[in-house]
Design an enzyme around this catalytic site. Structure first.
Site, PDB file in Angstrom:
ATOM      1  N   ARG A  10       4.634   4.171  -8.451  1.00  0.00           N
ATOM      2  CA  ARG A  10       4.250   3.230  -9.500  1.00  0.00           C
ATOM      3  C   ARG A  10       3.443   3.818 -10.647  1.00  0.00           C
ATOM      4  NH1 ARG A  10       1.516  -1.408  -6.347  1.00  0.00           N
ATOM      5  NH2 ARG A  10       1.163   0.322  -4.936  1.00  0.00           N
ATOM      6  N   ASP A  55      10.463   6.462   3.202  1.00  0.00           N
ATOM      7  CA  ASP A  55       9.263   5.819   3.742  1.00  0.00           C
ATOM      8  C   ASP A  55       9.167   6.099   5.237  1.00  0.00           C
ATOM      9  OD1 ASP A  55       7.077   3.841   2.670  1.00  0.00           O
ATOM     10  OD2 ASP A  55       7.521   3.227   4.719  1.00  0.00           O
TER      11      ASP A  55
HETATM   12  O1  1CP Z   1       8.314  -0.654  -3.477  1.00  0.00           O
HETATM   13  C1  1CP Z   1       7.550   0.259  -3.873  1.00  0.00           C
HETATM   14  O2  1CP Z   1       7.829   0.999  -4.846  1.00  0.00           O
HETATM   15  C2  1CP Z   1       6.227   0.199  -3.177  1.00  0.00           C
HETATM   16  C3  1CP Z   1       5.401   1.403  -2.965  1.00  0.00           C
HETATM   17  C4  1CP Z   1       5.954   2.409  -1.952  1.00  0.00           C
HETATM   18  C5  1CP Z   1       6.422   3.697  -2.260  1.00  0.00           C
HETATM   19  C6  1CP Z   1       6.532   4.337  -3.628  1.00  0.00           C
HETATM   20  C7  1CP Z   1       6.093   2.241  -0.532  1.00  0.00           C
HETATM   21  C8  1CP Z   1       5.775   1.031   0.271  1.00  0.00           C
HETATM   22  N1  1CP Z   1       6.616   3.400  -0.010  1.00  0.00           N
HETATM   23  C9  1CP Z   1       6.824   4.311  -1.027  1.00  0.00           C
HETATM   24  C10 1CP Z   1       7.437   5.665  -0.879  1.00  0.00           C
HETATM   25  C11 1CP Z   1       6.797   6.592   0.071  1.00  0.00           C
HETATM   26  N2  1CP Z   1       6.124   6.225   1.220  1.00  0.00           N
HETATM   27  C12 1CP Z   1       6.821   8.008   0.015  1.00  0.00           C
HETATM   28  C13 1CP Z   1       7.592   8.853  -0.998  1.00  0.00           C
HETATM   29  C14 1CP Z   1       6.971   8.935  -2.335  1.00  0.00           C
HETATM   30  C15 1CP Z   1       5.971  10.020  -2.579  1.00  0.00           C
HETATM   31  O3  1CP Z   1       5.149  10.362  -1.720  1.00  0.00           O
HETATM   32  O4  1CP Z   1       5.983  10.570  -3.704  1.00  0.00           O
HETATM   33  C16 1CP Z   1       6.104   8.503   1.107  1.00  0.00           C
HETATM   34  C17 1CP Z   1       5.811   9.942   1.456  1.00  0.00           C
HETATM   35  C18 1CP Z   1       5.678   7.372   1.854  1.00  0.00           C
HETATM   36  C19 1CP Z   1       4.984   7.462   3.144  1.00  0.00           C
HETATM   37  C20 1CP Z   1       4.213   6.291   3.637  1.00  0.00           C
HETATM   38  N3  1CP Z   1       4.587   4.979   3.690  1.00  0.00           N
HETATM   39  C21 1CP Z   1       2.951   6.397   4.278  1.00  0.00           C
HETATM   40  C22 1CP Z   1       2.235   7.694   4.498  1.00  0.00           C
HETATM   41  C23 1CP Z   1       1.573   8.136   3.253  1.00  0.00           C
HETATM   42  C24 1CP Z   1       0.298   7.466   2.924  1.00  0.00           C
HETATM   43  O5  1CP Z   1       0.201   6.935   1.794  1.00  0.00           O
HETATM   44  O6  1CP Z   1      -0.612   7.502   3.759  1.00  0.00           O
HETATM   45  C25 1CP Z   1       2.540   5.113   4.669  1.00  0.00           C
HETATM   46  C26 1CP Z   1       1.262   4.727   5.367  1.00  0.00           C
HETATM   47  C27 1CP Z   1       3.590   4.226   4.297  1.00  0.00           C
HETATM   48  C28 1CP Z   1       3.662   2.776   4.505  1.00  0.00           C
HETATM   49  C29 1CP Z   1       3.776   2.070   3.194  1.00  0.00           C
HETATM   50  N4  1CP Z   1       4.962   1.957   2.507  1.00  0.00           N
HETATM   51  C30 1CP Z   1       4.741   1.291   1.319  1.00  0.00           C
HETATM   52  C31 1CP Z   1       3.340   0.980   1.260  1.00  0.00           C
HETATM   53  C32 1CP Z   1       2.685   0.248   0.138  1.00  0.00           C
HETATM   54  C33 1CP Z   1       2.748   1.490   2.424  1.00  0.00           C
HETATM   55  C34 1CP Z   1       1.270   1.447   2.813  1.00  0.00           C
HETATM   56  C35 1CP Z   1       0.854   0.097   3.308  1.00  0.00           C
HETATM   57  C36 1CP Z   1      -0.503   0.104   3.965  1.00  0.00           C
HETATM   58  O7  1CP Z   1      -1.522   0.246   3.250  1.00  0.00           O
HETATM   59  O8  1CP Z   1      -0.568  -0.016   5.217  1.00  0.00           O
END
Ligand code: 1CP
Length: 320
Positions: A10, A55
């Site tokens: 984002r 994800d």
């Molecule tokens: O719809 C969207 O665009 C929403 C945001 C989003 C994005 C961009 C989510 C939802 N997932 C992702 C992609 C993503 N997720 C990536 C690839 C992009 C990059 O890193 O450049 C990766 C590596 C992840 C991994 C991920 N998903 C983690 C581990 C990383 C971290 O931030 O600790 C976790 C915990 C998730 C779960 C998740 N998916 C999405 C959200 C908003 C969350 C976190 C929710 C929470 O706070 O529990």
């Protein structure tokens, strides 16, 4: 080298334009779109690696556990994992038929990118937390109750999730990823003893089996708030341990010990300030990392959505 966790997403206007509305799981199933979203930050920031756009809940969603990713919230599970019978909902992953879009997108990227592609999977505790809690959690009370009141069910759950992560990581490496990161983002909520007894054994098996099939692929283990877990995490078998912003890297090196590289750890909020502050804080990270080899520059956690991309561009330039 430098890359950023959540470098896609984002904070980038080109991401918002290409991604469109709808669940991220729909975007993740389109290999050409995934390739574009993965390349965007590399092209803009000049990072030394790409992180695969996907994800951590993709494998469990693909085997039909019933996971969605709600915009603005994160992973949600309508019917959470609560009892022994729920184990039947976790069959093994066959990447070729369950997640062919992951394999295809990695292959496209491996051919297009001039920098290495980092594949990833969720760590066993973190993926389990979404399945058991039913969504993002603050105190993780339901999963902690399951871990301690139902140790046999927990054991079976964590082993199955480890098998899913292993199958997914192997498929990404086979398709052309150069390295992998395991995001056990929320493991820092556990006491060191509980982490050692209930999460570390499965994590060790994950890295050991990965090293058997892919001995040359560098591996990273990351979590948030893991200052008190760094010593056990350093024994999990990864080559690199990711450090959040709370522990300075010189102290982190003391905790992980010799032979392990560190990754991190600029506080992501410092990128919301001024360039002068972000630059000084970046220099501080580089100084604390010292002159020993084995430092991958990164943020202490993901890029915050409000971040001005121009600051990250300058951070990369300064690190280089
Ligand atoms: O719809 C969207 O665009 C929403 C945001 C989003 C994005 C961009 C989510 C939802 N997932 C992702 C992609 C993503 N997720 C990536 C690839 C992009 C990059 O890193 O450049 C990766 C590596 C992840 C991994 C991920 N998903 C983690 C581990 C990383 C971290 O931030 O600790 C976790 C915990 C998730 C779960 C998740 N998916 C999405 C959200 C908003 C969350 C976190 C929710 C929470 O706070 O529990």
């Amino acid at each position: 080298p430098v890359w950023f966790m959540r470098q896609a997403g984002r904070s980038l206007p080109e991401y918002r334009a290409a991604r469109g509305p709808g669940s991220i799981l729909d975007a993740i199933a389109q290999p050409e779109l995934v390739a574009e979203l993965t390349r965007q930050p590399v092209e803009r920031y000049g990072t030394d690696a790409a992180i695969f756009f996907s994800d951590i809940v993709v494998p469990v969603a693909a085997i039909g556990f019933g996971v969605d990713v709600a915009p603005g919230t994160g992973p949600v599970v309508a019917d959470p994992f609560r009892r022994k019978e729920d184990l039947q909902r976790l069959r093994p992953l066959d990447p070729a038929t369950d997640t062919p879009y992951v394999v295809d997108a990695v292959a496209i990227l491996a051919a297009q990118l001039e920098v290495p592609l980092i594949g990833f999977a969720g760590g066993p505790f973190t993926v389990a937390s979404y399945l058991v809690e039913g969504g993002p959690s603050k105190n993780f009370a339901t999963i902690k109750a399951l871990m301690h009141a139902e140790p046999l069910i927990w054991h079976e759950l964590v082993e199955r999730l480890t098998d899913l992560a292993l199958a997914s990581l192997r498929s990404q490496l086979d398709a052309g990823a150069s390295a992998v990161q395991v995001f056990d983002s929320w493991a820092g909520i556990l006491t060191p003893r509980h982490y050692r007894e209930l999460v570390l054994p499965a994590t060790r098996r994950l890295f050991a089996e990965l090293a058997e099939s892919h001995p040359d692929a560098p591996t990273i283990l990351f979590g948030v708030g893991t200052g008190e877990l760094l010593a056990p995490m350093a024994t999990a078998g990864s080559n690199v341990v990711g450090i959040d912003w709370r522990v300075p890297l010189d102290e982190a090196r003391r905790r992980v010990g010799p032979g392990i590289a560190v990754q991190g750890n600029l506080d992501p909020a410092m990128c919301l300030t001024t360039w002068e502050v972000a630059a000084a804080e970046t220099r501080e990270v580089l100084e604390r990392a010292g002159t020993e080899p084995g430092h991958v520059f990164n943020l202490g956690h993901g890029v915050l959505p409000e971040t001005d991309p121009a600051i990250l561009e300058r951070v990369v330039e300064l690190v280089h």
